[in-house]
Design an enzyme around this catalytic site. Structure first.
Site, short mmCIF file in Angstrom:
data_model
loop_
_atom_site.label_atom_id
_atom_site.label_comp_id
_atom_site.label_asym_id
_atom_site.label_seq_id
_atom_site.Cartn_x
_atom_site.Cartn_y
_atom_site.Cartn_z
N GLY A 305 0.83 -1.20 0.00
CA GLY A 305 0.00 0.00 0.00
C GLY A 305 0.86 1.24 0.00
N SER A 310 -6.97 6.39 4.00
CA SER A 310 -7.96 7.48 4.05
C SER A 310 -7.34 8.81 4.46
CB SER A 310 -9.05 7.10 5.06
OG SER A 310 -8.45 6.86 6.33
N CYS A 312 -4.04 9.54 3.86
CA CYS A 312 -2.78 9.69 3.12
C CYS A 312 -2.85 10.79 2.08
CB CYS A 312 -2.44 8.42 2.36
SG CYS A 312 -2.25 7.00 3.40
N TYR A 392 -8.40 11.01 14.29
CA TYR A 392 -7.66 10.04 13.47
C TYR A 392 -6.69 10.83 12.60
CZ TYR A 392 -6.77 6.30 10.05
OH TYR A 392 -6.18 5.37 9.24
N ARG A 414 9.70 6.98 9.03
CA ARG A 414 8.74 6.25 8.19
C ARG A 414 8.66 6.92 6.82
NH1 ARG A 414 3.33 5.16 6.75
NH2 ARG A 414 2.87 2.98 7.15
P1 XMP Z 1 -6.96 3.51 6.14
O1 XMP Z 1 -7.49 3.76 4.77
O2 XMP Z 1 -7.38 2.17 6.68
O3 XMP Z 1 -5.37 3.46 5.96
O4 XMP Z 1 -7.29 4.62 7.07
C1 XMP Z 1 -4.48 3.17 7.02
C2 XMP Z 1 -3.07 3.01 6.47
O5 XMP Z 1 -2.59 4.25 5.92
C3 XMP Z 1 -1.16 4.29 6.00
N1 XMP Z 1 -0.78 5.58 6.58
C4 XMP Z 1 -0.37 6.63 5.87
N2 XMP Z 1 -0.07 6.77 4.56
N3 XMP Z 1 0.45 9.04 4.90
C5 XMP Z 1 0.36 7.98 4.08
O6 XMP Z 1 0.67 8.09 2.89
C6 XMP Z 1 0.17 8.99 6.24
O7 XMP Z 1 0.26 9.97 6.97
C7 XMP Z 1 -0.23 7.71 6.74
N4 XMP Z 1 -0.53 7.28 7.99
C8 XMP Z 1 -0.86 5.97 7.85
C9 XMP Z 1 -0.73 3.13 6.86
O8 XMP Z 1 -0.20 2.15 6.00
C10 XMP Z 1 -2.03 2.68 7.51
O9 XMP Z 1 -2.04 1.32 7.88
#
Ligand code: XMP
EC number: 1.1.1.205
Length: 500
Positions: A305, A310, A312, A392, A414
């Site tokens: 991914g 959501s 990102c 969130y 990260r």
């Molecule tokens: P969902 O869609 O379930 O996604 O809310 C959660 C996943 O998003 C990733 N993640 C990020 N990706 N910027 C990103 O590009 C961010 O700030 C970020 N924070 C989390 C991570 O893989 C998570 O499991």
């Protein structure tokens, strides 16, 4: 999906595809949702909670494991704090607690009270100066000590020592239950031939086993837990501390897993025999070659991914990413040959997306937004216009990357920005927001796995292997997507598994 790429180089995601219904003689309640998490670990529900500071700390990890999934503890906290969280999960429920919290005869009742509060237990074994078990002190023993006397009353004066019921190392669970019942006790210390305490079995843990039959447990009956690390700075020390705290799975958690530092630390962890008992997950990637790099480095599962989440903004800030169904499919082409399970991380909005991810090539899914609104996520409820929400935020959001007076933000590496000297120079790749309150994890996880069972019924799949083999996609248009959601009607009753 065998052996060919039905989508060419067009990137598709969950809303672009739908699963075809097939002939079925499966009923949803009989579908087996268990799936491979890593090369060695299987979970009853293919659900992981994201390593994010608004999603997974010990409460979430306990709830996820109890309900058959797994929590990945986030790493935006000190090594010591993260190790404490691992410890809390490992102690929470077990066939036998191998390293119980203990006290001594000379401790005060007030000290025992404080320990019981800290570890949420109702009593402690008492260990003498030579290391032997000399008694047990429980709430029952302390009940009649007045609050004014707690600081001066010693454990030796209230503990149960004569007629102490113990069991030998190796007693099986039936034998332990029989002893607990026969003597009407709640805690059974396990001692070796020299009288040294080797473990503790409690009634509470048997009750929980009955209540959570699908829980994800290790061979000693303790809940399993995963924890995230990076690849930079003190990442190795973090891995060692997590191992010492009893972690089951380490997730090398970065925004681009196909990079030297990430591959190196995976290889190092996999070649150090001290980590033999721990499975290593690497990520994230979104292409076949990226997945191949993680497989070659020795990862026990790979996480897929780049930018679907959501919260990102990677795909708009950097213009990089692959729509998630295609990313999962591409990565699975590399992973499948080596028998390495794939985790589809981010972008899932509804339960139907789980089956789509699995058919595309994943073995489990990782969820952020779908779990961030539950009781067990960190943070308090916030009220907006009378409705309940929980905060969130992305781990690449400014809030998570900023140091704000702390020595460091542990999540900067990260996004490969550990070298950025000041908060003003950070390039955020995520946003900060809120999601609707969703109640307890148990209810959400029930709806999610229930949705997956319905998918399996429609496809005609008894288990996940069959779902992956039989599942076929139809590509849909914007009109098809519109038709898929409720339309031309105003919703008046909230559904437990549908929100727009
Ligand atoms: P969902 O869609 O379930 O996604 O809310 C959660 C996943 O998003 C990733 N993640 C990020 N990706 N910027 C990103 O590009 C961010 O700030 C970020 N924070 C989390 C991570 O893989 C998570 O499991």
């Amino acid at each position: 999906m065998e052996g060919h790429d039905p989508f060419g180089f067009i990137g598709l995601t969950y809303d672009d595809v739908m699963l075809l219904p097939g002939h079925t003689d499966v009923i949803p309640s009989e579908a087996d949702t268990s799936s491979r998490l890593t090369k060695r670990i299987t979970v009853a529900a293919p659900l992981l909670s994201s390593a994010m500071d608004t999603v997974t700390e010990s409460r979430m990890a306990i709830a996820m494991a109890r309900n058959g999934g797994l929590g990945v503890l986030h790493r935006n906290l000190s090594i010591e704090e993260q190790a404490v969280q691992v410890d809390a999960v490992k102690r929470s429920e077990s066939g036998m607690i191998t390293n119980p919290v203990t006290t001594t005869p000379d401790a005060t009742v007030a000290e025992v009270d404080a320990l019981c509060g800290q570890f949420r237990v109702s009593g402690l074994p008492v260990i003498g100066p030579d290391g032997r078990l000399v008694g047990i002190v429980t709430n029952r023993d302390m009940r009649f000590v007045s609050p004014f006397e707690k600081a001066t009353t010693l454990v030796r004066d209230v503990m149960t020592s004569t007629g102490l019921i113990t069991a030998p190392v190796g007693i099986d669970s039936d034998g332990a239950v029989a002893l607990l019942a026969q003597h009407r006790i709640e805690k059974l210390p396990i001692v070796d031939g020299s009288g040294i305490l080797r473990g503790l079995i409690t009634v509470k843990d048997f009750d929980k086993s009955d209540k959570y039959p699908n829980a994800t447990k290790d061979s000693a009956g303790r809940l399993r837990v995963a924890a995230a690390i990076g690849f930079f700075g003190d990442a190795w020390d973090r891995a060692v501390a997590l191992r010492e705290a009893g972690v089951d799975v380490i997730v090398v958690d970065t925004a681009n897993g196909d990079s030297r530092g990430v591959l190196d630390i995976i290889t190092r962890l996999k070649s150090d025999s001290a980590f033999d008992a721990i499975d290593i997950i690497g990520g994230n990637v979104a292409t076949r070659s990226g997945a191949q790099s993680l497989v070659d480095a020795g990862a026990d599962a790979i996480k897929v991914g780049v930018g679907p989440g959501s919260i990102c903004t990677t795909r708009v800030v950097a213009g990089v990413g692959v729509p998630q169904v295609t990313a999962v499919y591409e990565a699975s082409l590399a992973a499948r040959e080596s028998g390495v399970p794939v985790i589809a991380d981010g972008g899932l909005q509804y339960s139907g997306d789980i089956a789509k991810a699995l058919v595309a090539g994943a073995d489990t899914v990782m969820l952020g937004s779908l779990l961030a609104g539950t009781d067990e996520s960190p943070g308090d409820l916030v009220f907006v216009n009378g409705k309940q929400y929980k905060k969130y935020r992305g781990m690449g959001s400014l809030g998570a990357l900023q140091t704000r007076g702390k020595k460091t933000s542990y999540s900067r590496d990260r996004y490969f920005q550990a070298d950025v000297p000041s908060d003003e120079q950070l390039i955020a790749e995520g946003i900060e927001g809120q999601v609707p309150y969703r109640g307890p994890v148990a209810a959400v996880s029930y709806q999610l796995t229930g949705g997956l069972r319905q998918s399996m019924f429609y496809v005609g799949a008894r288990n996940i292997e069959e779902l992956k083999a039989k599942g076929r996609f139809v590509r849909i248009t914007a009109a098809g997507l519109k038709e898929s959601h409720p339309h031309d009607v105003q919703m008046v009753v909230e559904a437990p598994n549908y929100r727009r």
